[in-house]
Design a protein around this motif. Structure first.
Motif, PDB file in Angstrom:
ATOM      1  N   ALA A  28       0.830  -1.210   0.000  1.00 32.45           N
ATOM      2  CA  ALA A  28       0.000   0.000   0.000  1.00 32.45           C
ATOM      3  C   ALA A  28       0.863   1.258   0.000  1.00 32.45           C
ATOM      4  O   ALA A  28       0.559   2.227  -0.706  1.00 32.45           O
ATOM      5  N   SER A  29       1.940   1.229   0.749  1.00 29.76           N
ATOM      6  CA  SER A  29       2.856   2.369   0.788  1.00 29.76           C
ATOM      7  C   SER A  29       3.503   2.598  -0.576  1.00 29.76           C
ATOM      8  O   SER A  29       3.619   3.735  -1.038  1.00 29.76           O
ATOM      9  N   ILE A  30       3.904   1.511  -1.225  1.00 26.52           N
ATOM     10  CA  ILE A  30       4.490   1.622  -2.566  1.00 26.52           C
ATOM     11  C   ILE A  30       3.462   2.182  -3.538  1.00 26.52           C
ATOM     12  O   ILE A  30       3.755   3.104  -4.309  1.00 26.52           O
ATOM     13  N   TRP A  31       2.260   1.635  -3.519  1.00 32.74           N
ATOM     14  CA  TRP A  31       1.228   2.070  -4.460  1.00 32.74           C
ATOM     15  C   TRP A  31       0.889   3.546  -4.270  1.00 32.74           C
ATOM     16  O   TRP A  31       0.787   4.293  -5.246  1.00 32.74           O
ATOM     17  N   LEU A  32       0.720   3.972  -3.018  1.00 29.94           N
ATOM     18  CA  LEU A  32       0.407   5.380  -2.758  1.00 29.94           C
ATOM     19  C   LEU A  32       1.535   6.304  -3.212  1.00 29.94           C
ATOM     20  O   LEU A  32       1.285   7.389  -3.726  1.00 29.94           O
ATOM     21  N   THR A  33       2.760   5.873  -3.022  1.00 30.11           N
ATOM     22  CA  THR A  33       3.899   6.714  -3.390  1.00 30.11           C
ATOM     23  C   THR A  33       4.094   6.766  -4.897  1.00 30.11           C
ATOM     24  O   THR A  33       4.291   7.836  -5.472  1.00 30.11           O
ATOM     25  N   VAL A  34       4.032   5.619  -5.552  1.00 27.04           N
ATOM     26  CA  VAL A  34       4.306   5.551  -6.991  1.00 27.04           C
ATOM     27  C   VAL A  34       3.209   6.239  -7.804  1.00 27.04           C
ATOM     28  O   VAL A  34       3.494   6.883  -8.818  1.00 27.04           O
ATOM     29  N   THR A  35       1.976   6.126  -7.385  1.00 30.43           N
ATOM     30  CA  THR A  35       0.873   6.737  -8.138  1.00 30.43           C
ATOM     31  C   THR A  35       0.633   8.191  -7.733  1.00 30.43           C
ATOM     32  O   THR A  35      -0.271   8.827  -8.268  1.00 30.43           O
ATOM     33  N   ASN A  36       1.422   8.691  -6.835  1.00 29.55           N
ATOM     34  CA  ASN A  36       1.239  10.051  -6.338  1.00 29.55           C
ATOM     35  C   ASN A  36       1.832  11.066  -7.312  1.00 29.55           C
ATOM     36  O   ASN A  36       3.015  11.028  -7.626  1.00 29.55           O
ATOM     37  N   GLN A  37       0.988  11.950  -7.784  1.00 28.40           N
ATOM     38  CA  GLN A  37       1.447  13.032  -8.650  1.00 28.40           C
ATOM     39  C   GLN A  37       0.426  14.155  -8.593  1.00 28.40           C
ATOM     40  O   GLN A  37      -0.731  13.931  -8.276  1.00 28.40           O
ATOM     41  N   GLY A  44       4.230  23.513 -12.308  1.00 21.52           N
ATOM     42  CA  GLY A  44       4.384  22.307 -13.108  1.00 21.52           C
ATOM     43  C   GLY A  44       3.980  21.058 -12.353  1.00 21.52           C
ATOM     44  O   GLY A  44       3.331  21.104 -11.314  1.00 21.52           O
ATOM     45  N   LYS A  45       4.384  19.926 -12.885  1.00 18.94           N
ATOM     46  CA  LYS A  45       3.988  18.627 -12.362  1.00 18.94           C
ATOM     47  C   LYS A  45       5.032  18.111 -11.371  1.00 18.94           C
ATOM     48  O   LYS A  45       6.239  18.226 -11.599  1.00 18.94           O
ATOM     49  N   VAL A  46       4.556  17.507 -10.296  1.00 21.85           N
ATOM     50  CA  VAL A  46       5.439  16.874  -9.327  1.00 21.85           C
ATOM     51  C   VAL A  46       4.991  15.416  -9.174  1.00 21.85           C
ATOM     52  O   VAL A  46       3.807  15.114  -9.166  1.00 21.85           O
ATOM     53  N   SER A 122      11.615  27.105  -0.476  1.00 28.97           N
ATOM     54  CA  SER A 122      10.312  27.428   0.087  1.00 28.97           C
ATOM     55  C   SER A 122       9.516  26.142   0.276  1.00 28.97           C
ATOM     56  O   SER A 122       9.818  25.110  -0.318  1.00 28.97           O
ATOM     57  N   GLU A 123       8.490  26.228   1.091  1.00 24.19           N
ATOM     58  CA  GLU A 123       7.654  25.053   1.312  1.00 24.19           C
ATOM     59  C   GLU A 123       6.846  24.769   0.051  1.00 24.19           C
ATOM     60  O   GLU A 123       6.480  25.675  -0.681  1.00 24.19           O
ATOM     61  N   ALA A 124       6.606  23.507  -0.206  1.00 22.28           N
ATOM     62  CA  ALA A 124       5.927  23.108  -1.438  1.00 22.28           C
ATOM     63  C   ALA A 124       4.507  22.604  -1.203  1.00 22.28           C
ATOM     64  O   ALA A 124       3.726  22.531  -2.144  1.00 22.28           O
ATOM     65  N   CYS A 125       4.173  22.267   0.021  1.00 22.61           N
ATOM     66  CA  CYS A 125       2.864  21.664   0.272  1.00 22.61           C
ATOM     67  C   CYS A 125       1.719  22.663   0.149  1.00 22.61           C
ATOM     68  O   CYS A 125       0.577  22.253   0.018  1.00 22.61           O
ATOM     69  N   GLY A 126       2.018  23.938   0.187  1.00 21.40           N
ATOM     70  CA  GLY A 126       0.979  24.929  -0.069  1.00 21.40           C
ATOM     71  C   GLY A 126       0.502  24.875  -1.509  1.00 21.40           C
ATOM     72  O   GLY A 126      -0.671  25.074  -1.799  1.00 21.40           O
ATOM     73  N   SER A 127       1.406  24.547  -2.404  1.00 16.12           N
ATOM     74  CA  SER A 127       1.073  24.453  -3.827  1.00 16.12           C
ATOM     75  C   SER A 127       0.699  23.034  -4.248  1.00 16.12           C
ATOM     76  O   SER A 127      -0.011  22.850  -5.233  1.00 16.12           O
ATOM     77  N   TYR A 128       1.214  22.053  -3.528  1.00 14.74           N
ATOM     78  CA  TYR A 128       0.978  20.643  -3.870  1.00 14.74           C
ATOM     79  C   TYR A 128       0.390  19.901  -2.665  1.00 14.74           C
ATOM     80  O   TYR A 128       0.960  18.938  -2.161  1.00 14.74           O
TER      81      TYR A 128
END
Length: 179
Positions: A28-37, A44-46, A122-128
């Motif tokens: 589950a950890s792998i799936w959540l991480t790999v499919t995370n975008q 742009g895309k992360v 800068s922090e990125a979680c505000g944008s992503y």
């Protein structure tokens, strides 16, 4: 391991249960991480493949899941079960590797939320936000898997070292006679 009493047969059940519990957590950890975008119009895309710490976590998580499946299967084979040193060394190595990959991922997530003003990150979680939230869930599952591997490392150490007698400690009377 006093909770086991004199009978260590329960230890095998705990060992197998922990190993089987690691597999779905790691997958589950792998799936959540790999499919995370996430795509952002401004930046742009992360995705996970842009970050080496996350790749390391996915790689170690896949290795640990594969090893857990192998260890459960081999625990029922009598000739392999007598190789407690093999399991001890493997469990110790995987426990340390999972801890290091977890630390790298936690540091990445910390930097994503807080940034580092000294090096002008800068922090990125505000944008992503979606990317960071999914990563938090994946990391929470991975932390549980790491705790299981730490418990497995203790169990395998117990299995190896219970075969040896404790060291001989001379009594106080013998020490007093020498003086």
């Amino acid at each position: 391991m006093r909770f086991l009493g004199n009978d260590v047969s329960n230890l095998r059940l705990v060992d197998c249960s922990l190993r089987m519990f690691v597999v779905p957590l790691s997958v589950a950890s792998i799936w959540l991480t790999v499919t995370n975008q996430q795509d952002n119009n401004i930046y742009g895309k992360v995705e996970y493949s842009n970050f080496i710490g996350l790749k390391y976590m996915v790689c170690i998580s896949a290795i640990s899941a594969g090893y857990a499946i192998f260890a459960v299967a081999s625990s029922w084979v009598r000739c392999l079960m007598t190789k407690t040193w093999l399991f001890f060394v493997s469990d110790q190595m995987l426990a340390y590797l999972t801890v290091t990959s977890m630390a790298a991922s936690v540091e990445f997530l910390y930097l994503a939320y807080n940034g580092d003003q000294k090096v002008t990150w800068s922090e990125a979680c505000g944008s992503y936000g979606k990317f960071c939230n999914r990563l938090k869930i994946a990391l929470a599952l991975y932390v549980i898997a790491v705790c299981c591997f730490l418990a497995l490392a203790v169990i395998s150490a117990y299995r190896v070292f219970r075969r040896f007698e404790p060291p001989f400690v001379p009594s106080k009377e013998a020490g007093q006679e020498r003086t």
